[in-house]
Design a protein around this motif. Structure first.
Motif, PDB file in Angstrom:
ATOM      1  N   ARG A   1       4.644   5.496   6.482  1.00 37.31           N
ATOM      2  CA  ARG A   1       4.070   5.370   5.693  1.00 37.31           C
ATOM      3  C   ARG A   1       5.160   4.639   4.145  1.00 37.31           C
ATOM      4  O   ARG A   1       4.816   5.609   3.689  1.00 37.31           O
ATOM      5  CB  ARG A   1       3.151   4.165   5.979  1.00 37.31           C
ATOM      6  CG  ARG A   1       2.513   4.114   7.654  1.00 37.31           C
ATOM      7  CD  ARG A   1       1.224   3.690   7.110  1.00 37.31           C
ATOM      8  NE  ARG A   1       0.096   3.530   7.888  1.00 37.31           N
ATOM      9  CZ  ARG A   1      -0.145   2.524   8.345  1.00 37.31           C
ATOM     10  NH1 ARG A   1       0.107   1.560   7.833  1.00 37.31           N
ATOM     11  NH2 ARG A   1      -0.187   2.188   9.546  1.00 37.31           N
TER      12      ARG A   1
ATOM     13  N   THR B   1       4.051   4.479   0.636  1.00 31.89           N
ATOM     14  CA  THR B   1       2.723   4.098  -0.204  1.00 31.89           C
ATOM     15  C   THR B   1       3.370   4.357  -2.043  1.00 31.89           C
ATOM     16  O   THR B   1       2.466   4.728  -2.475  1.00 31.89           O
ATOM     17  CB  THR B   1       2.065   6.141   0.351  1.00 31.89           C
ATOM     18  OG1 THR B   1       2.731   6.868  -0.627  1.00 31.89           O
ATOM     19  CG2 THR B   1       1.667   5.525   1.102  1.00 31.89           C
TER      20      THR B   1
ATOM     21  N   ARG C   1      -2.128  -4.128  -0.756  1.00 32.53           N
ATOM     22  CA  ARG C   1      -0.776  -3.191  -0.707  1.00 32.53           C
ATOM     23  C   ARG C   1      -0.788  -2.639  -1.861  1.00 32.53           C
ATOM     24  O   ARG C   1      -1.756  -1.170  -2.632  1.00 32.53           O
ATOM     25  CB  ARG C   1       0.478  -3.051  -0.012  1.00 32.53           C
ATOM     26  CG  ARG C   1       1.279  -2.101   0.482  1.00 32.53           C
ATOM     27  CD  ARG C   1       2.415  -1.963   0.956  1.00 32.53           C
ATOM     28  NE  ARG C   1       3.253  -0.541   0.422  1.00 32.53           N
ATOM     29  CZ  ARG C   1       3.958  -0.312  -0.689  1.00 32.53           C
ATOM     30  NH1 ARG C   1       4.242  -1.417  -1.275  1.00 32.53           N
ATOM     31  NH2 ARG C   1       5.234   0.487  -0.763  1.00 32.53           N
TER      32      ARG C   1
ATOM     33  N   GLY D   1       2.439  -1.181   4.353  1.00 33.53           N
ATOM     34  CA  GLY D   1       3.657  -0.783   4.095  1.00 33.53           C
ATOM     35  C   GLY D   1       4.797   0.042   5.147  1.00 33.53           C
ATOM     36  O   GLY D   1       5.364   0.631   4.956  1.00 33.53           O
ATOM     37  N   ASN D   2       4.541  -0.924   6.839  1.00 31.03           N
ATOM     38  CA  ASN D   2       5.533  -0.398   7.452  1.00 31.03           C
ATOM     39  C   ASN D   2       6.248  -1.380   7.692  1.00 31.03           C
ATOM     40  O   ASN D   2       7.852  -1.097   8.369  1.00 31.03           O
ATOM     41  CB  ASN D   2       4.143  -0.563   9.075  1.00 31.03           C
ATOM     42  CG  ASN D   2       3.800   0.656   9.668  1.00 31.03           C
ATOM     43  OD1 ASN D   2       4.814   1.975   8.890  1.00 31.03           O
ATOM     44  ND2 ASN D   2       3.240   0.780  10.030  1.00 31.03           N
TER      45      ASN D   2
ATOM     46  N   LEU E   1      -2.767   3.264   5.242  1.00 34.32           N
ATOM     47  CA  LEU E   1      -2.694   3.149   4.245  1.00 34.32           C
ATOM     48  C   LEU E   1      -3.560   4.044   3.385  1.00 34.32           C
ATOM     49  O   LEU E   1      -2.998   5.094   3.002  1.00 34.32           O
ATOM     50  CB  LEU E   1      -1.826   2.160   3.993  1.00 34.32           C
ATOM     51  CG  LEU E   1      -1.810   2.148   2.396  1.00 34.32           C
ATOM     52  CD1 LEU E   1       0.057   3.695   2.723  1.00 34.32           C
ATOM     53  CD2 LEU E   1      -1.531   0.301   2.014  1.00 34.32           C
TER      54      LEU E   1
ATOM     55  N   GLU F   1      -4.404  -1.747   9.302  1.00 34.42           N
ATOM     56  CA  GLU F   1      -3.108  -1.025   8.474  1.00 34.42           C
ATOM     57  C   GLU F   1      -3.908  -0.498   7.062  1.00 34.42           C
ATOM     58  O   GLU F   1      -3.225   0.589   6.808  1.00 34.42           O
ATOM     59  CB  GLU F   1      -2.498  -2.047   8.642  1.00 34.42           C
ATOM     60  CG  GLU F   1      -1.989  -2.256  10.110  1.00 34.42           C
ATOM     61  CD  GLU F   1      -1.162  -1.621  10.496  1.00 34.42           C
ATOM     62  OE1 GLU F   1      -0.229  -0.712  10.268  1.00 34.42           O
ATOM     63  OE2 GLU F   1      -0.358  -2.042  11.337  1.00 34.42           O
TER      64      GLU F   1
ATOM     65  N   GLU G   1       0.870  -5.491   8.648  1.00 35.07           N
ATOM     66  CA  GLU G   1       1.940  -4.147   8.993  1.00 35.07           C
ATOM     67  C   GLU G   1       2.799  -4.087   6.779  1.00 35.07           C
ATOM     68  O   GLU G   1       2.868  -3.434   7.147  1.00 35.07           O
ATOM     69  CB  GLU G   1       3.326  -4.566   9.681  1.00 35.07           C
ATOM     70  CG  GLU G   1       2.407  -4.028  11.221  1.00 35.07           C
ATOM     71  CD  GLU G   1       3.117  -3.611  12.126  1.00 35.07           C
ATOM     72  OE1 GLU G   1       4.086  -2.661  11.295  1.00 35.07           O
ATOM     73  OE2 GLU G   1       3.683  -4.163  13.266  1.00 35.07           O
TER      74      GLU G   1
ATOM     75  N   SER H   1      10.008   3.831   9.618  1.00 29.49           N
ATOM     76  CA  SER H   1       8.645   3.898   9.425  1.00 29.49           C
ATOM     77  C   SER H   1       8.299   4.980  10.604  1.00 29.49           C
ATOM     78  O   SER H   1       7.380   6.298   9.800  1.00 29.49           O
ATOM     79  CB  SER H   1       7.943   3.046   9.244  1.00 29.49           C
ATOM     80  OG  SER H   1       7.603   2.366  10.632  1.00 29.49           O
TER      81      SER H   1
ATOM     82  N   GLY I   1      -2.221  -0.042  13.676  1.00 30.56           N
ATOM     83  CA  GLY I   1      -1.183   1.870  12.876  1.00 30.56           C
ATOM     84  C   GLY I   1      -0.545   2.129  13.817  1.00 30.56           C
ATOM     85  O   GLY I   1      -0.686   1.907  15.590  1.00 30.56           O
TER      86      GLY I   1
END
Length: 484
Positions: free
Chosen positions: A434, A436, A147, A61-62, A191, A187, A57, A429, A380
């Motif tokens: 998310r 980004t 990420r 980006g969560n 993203l 995930e 996660e 979130s 997700g």
């Protein structure tokens, strides 16, 4: 070079490792040991414990990266915390050698009891090019890098004019079909979908995600039917799931082979190769005088005391991924030991702390026995799978499984402060989506300053520009440029 580090001069319980086991052993013992006139000392290369189930996660980006780690110094105020790496343990003489960060040298730490809680590292194989091209997802630094890598590659591809470069940048490969690999690819796929939606120069069909698994099924922790559901779910999102397939070479292009006949399967290029194919005990245990089993883990009894062929080793304890803890429920690994996961590590730590304290007063020890509560995984928002063993076996997929995943891990992450921060991340979130936004330049954060600090270059001499050709006035006469 010896270090001048000043150590507390009290009888010491030395905890090697600040992960699940190390943190909870220290939390449960620090006040008791201090009351008895001693000190708990925790040694780890990092100043924090990482809650690894949250790494997918973080990569997706969560969850904010700092919220998935727990500060050792902040939460172990009654313990002595040393940032460093234990390089050897001489239990016969009750001493351990610790290498401090930077050029601070080494320090020798005496102790009365030692707890080996060094955890595990990523298990890799000697595949050509893997060390140079691959990255794991077992540390918070790797999760952040994944990420940023995904978002940067998508942005690069959106302006790339070479079709081969564009295709390579938009190809993401995950090797390993366990929980870590499945959650990571799910995930990241979410993203990537969000990042492409925000970029008008790309189409979702151009993004390629490939999952490579050497076995004939994924996620052995769930039922076969659930594993098949996960495969279909990933395929519905465009993920290519290659079972009975292994990575043979990562030099230049990725070469895949069929298992078990080792015949060529596929070959393609990818800028992102993520390796999540299992873990192994921290190799630091090889620098101790404790007995190890064939897989390189420390041999322990069900009460978590270290023991070899000659019997119990006094004042020596181990738990977690670094220890071969017998699974008394009979539901563990084929060799009869506990599965290396956070669920066991957290509970073993509490039993170890209780037994270490009881042993000081010659009280009876208890054996570690824990029935697996099941497994939960998130893919997700509103997507997941869960296998819950509470009142019978309950199998869940989809939104209910995702809620179970967040509920369990939201409660399991240590300390109320971290629970609060993570739940705020989840809450935001759900409404804001998310994040980004990439953080670039983390590998060289001084680059902008170095550029600014360099002497300004002398202006280049202007290039000579040829005089414009004379124009015609339409009657055959040439008119000088600029004339009317």
């Amino acid at each position: 070079m010896p270090s001048s580090l000043q150590l507390v001069d009290r009888p010491r319980v030395l905890v090697v490792g600040g992960g699940y086991v190390g943190l909870y052993v220290a939390l449960n013992l620090q006040k008791k040991i201090a009351t008895a006139g001693g000190i708990v000392t925790v040694v780890d290369p990092n100043p924090y414990m990482t809650y690894q189930p949250f790494l997918p996660e973080v990569a997706g980006g969560n969850i904010e990266a700092r919220h998935a780690v727990v500060s050792l110094r902040e939460h172990l105020k009654g313990s002595e915390v040393i940032q460093g790496s234990v390089t050897s343990v001489d239990h016969e003489n009750r001493k351990a050698v610790v290498e401090l960060p930077g050029d601070q040298g080494f320090v020798e730490i005496p102790y009365v009891d030692v707890v080996l809680a060094a955890g595990s590292i990523t298990r890799t194989f000697p595949i050509p090019g893997l060390a140079e091209a691959g990255i794991g997802n077992k540390t918070i630094e790797e999760a952040v890098a994944l990420r940023n890598q995904l978002i940067e590659r998508i942005e690069f591809a959106s302006t790339a004019t070479d079709p081969a470069e564009r295709k390579r940048a938009l190809t993401f490969v995950v090797v390993g079909g366990g929980f870590a690999g499945i959650e990571t690819i799910a995930e990241l796929e979410d993203l990537a979908r969000e990042a492409v939606r925000n970029n008008g120069r790309l189409r979702q069909e151009e993004v390629r995600f490939v999952l490579v698994e050497a076995m004939g099924r994924i996620m052995p922790e769930v039922t076969a039917d659930q594993a098949e559901w996960v495969v279909k779910h990933l395929q519905s999102r465009g993920v290519e799931v290659l079972l009975n397939t292994s990575l043979a070479n990562a030099e230049g292009s990725l070469k895949l082979i069929n298992m078990p006949d080792k015949t060529p399967a596929d070959e393609f290029e990818a800028d992102t190769l993520i390796w999540t194919a299992g873990v192994q005990a921290n190799p630091m245990v090889r620098s101790t005088d404790f007995p190890l089993e064939p897989r390189g883990r420390v041999r322990v009894l069900p009460d978590l005391r270290i023991a070899g062929d000659e019997g119990i080793i006094d004042n020596a304890w181990a738990a977690g991924d670094v220890a071969a803890v017998p699974d008394l429920t009979g539901k563990g690994l084929p060799d009869g030991t506990c599965v290396p996961n956070a669920q066991h590590a957290l509970r073993q730590a509490k039993v170890l702390a209780k037994n270490l304290w009881a042993n000081r007063w010659d009280k009876p020890l208890v054996d570690y026995k824990h029935k697996n509560l099941g497994a939960v995984a998130g893919f997700g928002p509103w997507k997941g799978v869960a296998n819950i063993n509470v009142l019978g076996r309950i199998g869940l997929t989809g939104p209910l499984a995702w809620v179970a995943h967040r509920g369990y891990h939201g409660l399991a992450i240590p300390t109320a402060e971290r629970k609060f921060r993570v739940m705020l991340d989840w809450f935001s979130s759900l409404f804001a989506g998310r994040d980004t936004t990439p953080l670039q330049g983390l590998t060289n954060p001084r680059a902008a300053f170095e550029t600014a600090a360099r002497p300004a270059p002398k202006p280049a001499a202007p290039a000579s520009v040829p005089a414009p050709a004379a124009a015609s006035d339409g009657a055959g006469e040439k008119v000088p440029a600029g004339a009317k």
